[in-house]
Design a protein around this motif. Structure first.
Motif, PDB file in Angstrom:
ATOM      1  N   PRO A 574       0.842  -1.204   0.000  1.00  0.00           N
ATOM      2  CA  PRO A 574       0.000   0.000   0.000  1.00  0.00           C
ATOM      3  C   PRO A 574       0.871   1.245   0.000  1.00  0.00           C
ATOM      4  N   PRO A 575       0.504   2.250  -0.809  1.00  0.00           N
ATOM      5  CA  PRO A 575       1.298   3.484  -0.791  1.00  0.00           C
ATOM      6  C   PRO A 575       1.115   4.204   0.528  1.00  0.00           C
ATOM      7  N   ILE A 597      -4.694   6.249  -0.983  1.00  0.00           N
ATOM      8  CA  ILE A 597      -5.184   5.546  -2.156  1.00  0.00           C
ATOM      9  C   ILE A 597      -4.893   4.062  -1.957  1.00  0.00           C
ATOM     10  N   GLY A 598      -5.911   3.239  -2.147  1.00  0.00           N
ATOM     11  CA  GLY A 598      -5.741   1.809  -1.976  1.00  0.00           C
ATOM     12  C   GLY A 598      -6.729   1.040  -2.820  1.00  0.00           C
ATOM     13  N   ARG A 633     -13.662   4.110  -5.677  1.00  0.00           N
ATOM     14  CA  ARG A 633     -12.494   4.375  -6.511  1.00  0.00           C
ATOM     15  C   ARG A 633     -11.184   4.022  -5.808  1.00  0.00           C
ATOM     16  N   GLY A 634     -11.265   3.617  -4.537  1.00  0.00           N
ATOM     17  CA  GLY A 634     -10.057   3.323  -3.777  1.00  0.00           C
ATOM     18  C   GLY A 634      -9.455   4.539  -3.118  1.00  0.00           C
ATOM     19  N   HIS A 635     -10.234   5.646  -3.024  1.00  0.00           N
ATOM     20  CA  HIS A 635      -9.734   6.869  -2.400  1.00  0.00           C
ATOM     21  C   HIS A 635     -10.374   7.046  -1.023  1.00  0.00           C
ATOM     22  N   ALA A 636      -9.662   7.725  -0.151  1.00  0.00           N
ATOM     23  CA  ALA A 636     -10.220   8.051   1.165  1.00  0.00           C
ATOM     24  C   ALA A 636      -9.578   9.318   1.680  1.00  0.00           C
ATOM     25  N   GLY A 660      -2.365  -2.586   5.321  1.00  0.00           N
ATOM     26  CA  GLY A 660      -3.517  -3.158   4.641  1.00  0.00           C
ATOM     27  C   GLY A 660      -4.110  -4.335   5.377  1.00  0.00           C
ATOM     28  N   PRO A 661      -5.233  -4.842   4.903  1.00  0.00           N
ATOM     29  CA  PRO A 661      -5.925  -5.935   5.598  1.00  0.00           C
ATOM     30  C   PRO A 661      -5.134  -7.233   5.641  1.00  0.00           C
TER      31      PRO A 661
END
Length: 678
Positions: A574-575, A597-598, A633-636, A660-661
């Motif tokens: 993950p970035p 972003i993920g 979109r994978g944004h938060a 990440g999970p």
């Protein structure tokens, strides 16, 4: 029942005597014939009929009229007491000697078959077989030779017990030079002592096995020093609790042998306290065994190697490892082991040519009932070795290393590097824990029972030439908690490892610090499971081509390159988040805004750090974590409030990581300066 006394009156080997008096061969035959001794009143074979001089103190077994045949096995219950010879002075190097140079084949020096024998104050050398072969139980090789006189006063024969005064105040345990209090068993063709075939409950105390009488020069047996095979409940005692006034008085020196110092093979419940394996009796001179100091192998179960000081062992200066545990050996405790270093004597350069400790066993069982671990390395000093302080490899499983110093001197302040890694974990090793929740033996404040300290380091892994910890190949399920990696014992001063603090290549699913779903760091939660990873020459944590490695709740700062460096981890990495703003209120409460972003509709763990430096890759103070879920979109976007900065004026920069999970943690975000408000 009264004991029977047999007197040796000649240094010849002619099988000549009268009644209960004659040469040693005759006397052993006579004692076996009468067989009047009992475990409570053993018969005595004494040497009061001979007087030793420097040029005349040896029985050349097989060199007399009796012919070149071994001595008969001792089947009687008897004490063979070399202190009874005239002129004995171990301090001056004068002992009653049995020499087997005239014998052929695999003739042994003494063979014990009756049990409950005591062999003391003999020099047993040059036999083509074993110095002593034990096929019976409840024998003592060596032992406490300080007895009592007719007035019940302690009796110290000339040249026997040598002690030094304890320091005032007694800040360290004294370890001192002294002559052998038991036997010298050296220069034999096979092993010094072989215990086999159900020979149980034998005791070794005060012997020099593989050295000369000074205990500082090699006179190795051709095989191992001591071999215990298919025999249970045997003990090698340098001292026994509560003998705290004269620790190490009766230690065995098992050094200089052409094989291993000690081998425990398919044998259960062996106890090994306060001995030297590879070091001389002066706790300084290297007298290495050619192979390992100690080898625990086969299906041996319940070996206890060391206990509280002064019951630890020294395993240093050996040609391979200080201690090796292999095969399916189970429930092994290695406690207070000095591996590659002398006991409380950092100036001695006595590293093992291999590792301080090598663990490859996949034996099962739990050493402590509440523990999930079978092999436990506890409160040990593993420094100065030519390879690693600890290597855990092969199919090793269920191993814990806790409260130990690896790569530093005992004081925890000065480096004594292992020439490779502090700890290397490789092969298919699994279920490995580095660290624990116990307070460190290295220092720190005492705390009342039932109360936890804010933080006590359970491992100090610093000063090593390569990495503090290296994890590679097919290793799985390694947990690293509660350790200082790259600092001294204070956790503040530099003692960096020469490469990375932690290096992971190709190994996934490991945990550095808090578990992914564990207690939230920060917000007043004590950091009992965090690590301090600082001052290392390269990265704090470097991960190569591996996923699922969580790095949560740690203090990572002032490493030479990056705090967390991910190399070749691909799309699974993950970035790092992008921080937009950070504000610290006058009461220390921190508010952070940012974006990440993920993967779409995925929940991530964001951890926020404060640090006094603007250099990228630092996260000295964990302020806490929060969960953030991405949109389609994978944004938060996230806003984290209520974080507490414990050092609001010293930590002016904020950064963050994302986990990440599946447990993969990102690198640190670029730090931003926190705005002070209020």
């Amino acid at each position: 029942m009264l004991l029977t006394t047999y007197t040796v009156n000649s240094l010849g080997d002619n099988n000549v005597g009268t009644g209960n008096t004659g040469d040693l061969r005759y006397v052993i035959n006579r004692a076996n014939e009468l067989n009047t001794g009992t475990p409570s009143t053993p018969d005595v074979i004494q040497f009061s009929g001979v007087t030793l001089t420097p040029g005349n103190h040896t029985i050349f077994v097989g060199g007399g009229a009796a012919g070149a045949v071994p001595l008969p096995a001792l089947t009687a219950v008897a004490t063979v007491d070399g202190t009874t010879a005239g002129g004995v002075d171990n301090l001056a190097g004068l002992m009653l000697t049995l020499d087997g140079r005239h014998l052929g084949g695999e003739a042994n020096g003494l063979t014990l078959e009756g049990g409950n024998a005591i062999i003391m104050a003999l020099e047993i050398v040059n036999f083509p077989g074993n110095g002593i072969l034990i096929h019976s139980s409840n024998n003592v090789i060596g032992g406490d030779e300080v007895g009592y006189d007719a007035n019940n006063q302690r009796n110290n024969p000339t040249g026997r017990i040598t002690t030094l005064p304890r320091p005032n105040p007694p800040t360290t345990t004294p370890v001192f030079v002294r002559p052998p209090q038991g036997n010298v068993i050296s220069g034999n063709g096979r092993h010094g002592v072989l215990v086999e075939n159900g020979a149980n409950n034998n005791l070794f105390q005060g012997n020099f096995i593989g050295t000369d009488i000074s205990g500082t020069k090699a006179r190795g047996n051709g095989g191992d020093g001591v071999v215990i095979k298919n025999s249970d409940n045997n003990k090698l005692y340098g001292t026994t609790p509560p003998d705290q006034d004269n620790p190490f008085v009766f230690y065995n020196v098992i050094s200089g042998n052409k094989g291993n110092g000690l081998v425990v093979d398919d044998s259960d419940s062996t106890i090994i306290y306060a001995n030297f394996f590879g070091l001389g009796a002066d706790n300084r001179t290297p007298v290495g065994n050619r192979l390992n100091g100690v080898l625990i192998k086969g299906n041996s179960d319940g070996t206890r190697f060391g206990l509280n000081i002064p019951l630890g062992n020294v395993a240093s200066a050996n040609g391979l490892n200080g201690v090796e545990v292999r095969d399916t050996a189970s429930r092994t405790l290695l406690m207070n082991t000095f591996g590659g270093i002398a006991a409380f004597n950092p100036s001695a350069q006595v590293g093992n040519q291999g590792n301080g400790i090598l663990i490859t066993t996949n034996g099962g069982g739990k050493y402590f009932g509440s523990s999930e671990f079978s092999t436990i390395i506890l409160t040990s000093q593993l420094s100065g070795n030519h390879l690693n302080g600890v290597e855990i490899s092969g199919n090793a499983a269920a191993v814990q290393v806790s409260q130990s110093v690896i790569g530093m001197q005992t004081n925890g302040a000065t480096a004594q590097p292992n020439l490779k890694n502090g700890i290397e974990i490789s092969g298919r090793a699994s279920n490995i824990a580095l660290g624990g929740f116990e307070p460190s033996v290295l220092g720190g404040s005492e705390f009342p029972e039932g109360e936890e300290p804010f933080f006590e380091a359970a491992n100090l892994i610093s000063g090593n030439r390569w990495n503090g910890i290296s994890i590679s190949q097919h290793v799985s399920n390694v947990t690293i908690i509660n350790s200082f990696i790259g600092t001294d014992i204070s956790g503040s001063n530099p003692a960096g490892n020469g490469r990375n603090g932690i290096y992971i290549v190709g190994s996934s699913g490991n945990q550095i610090g808090s578990p992914l779903n564990g207690p939230t760091p920060g917000n007043g939660v004590t950091h009992l499971d965090r690590n301090i990873i600082a001052f290392n020459a390269h990265d704090g944590v470097q991960v190569n081509r591996a996923t699922g490695n969580s790095i949560i709740g740690n203090s990572i700062y002032q490493n030479g390159r990056l705090g967390i460096h991910l190399i070749g981890c691909g799309i699974w990495n993950p970035p790092a988040p992008r921080l937009v703003s950070a504000q610290i209120a006058s009461n220390g409460t921190t508010q952070v805004r940012g974006t990440l972003i993920g993967r779409p509709r995925t929940t991530y763990l964001v951890e926020v750090f404060a640090d006094p430096s603007a250099k990228p890759g630092n996260g000295k103070i964990s302020l806490g974590t929060t969960q953030v879920t991405t949109d389609a979109r994978g944004h938060a976007q996230f806003k984290i409030t209520g974080l507490v900065d414990p050092q609001p004026r010293a930590a002016g920069f904020i950064s963050a990581t994302v986990t990440g999970p599946t447990g993969t943690t990102s690198m640190f975000s670029r730090p931003i300066r926190a705005q002070r408000i209020g």
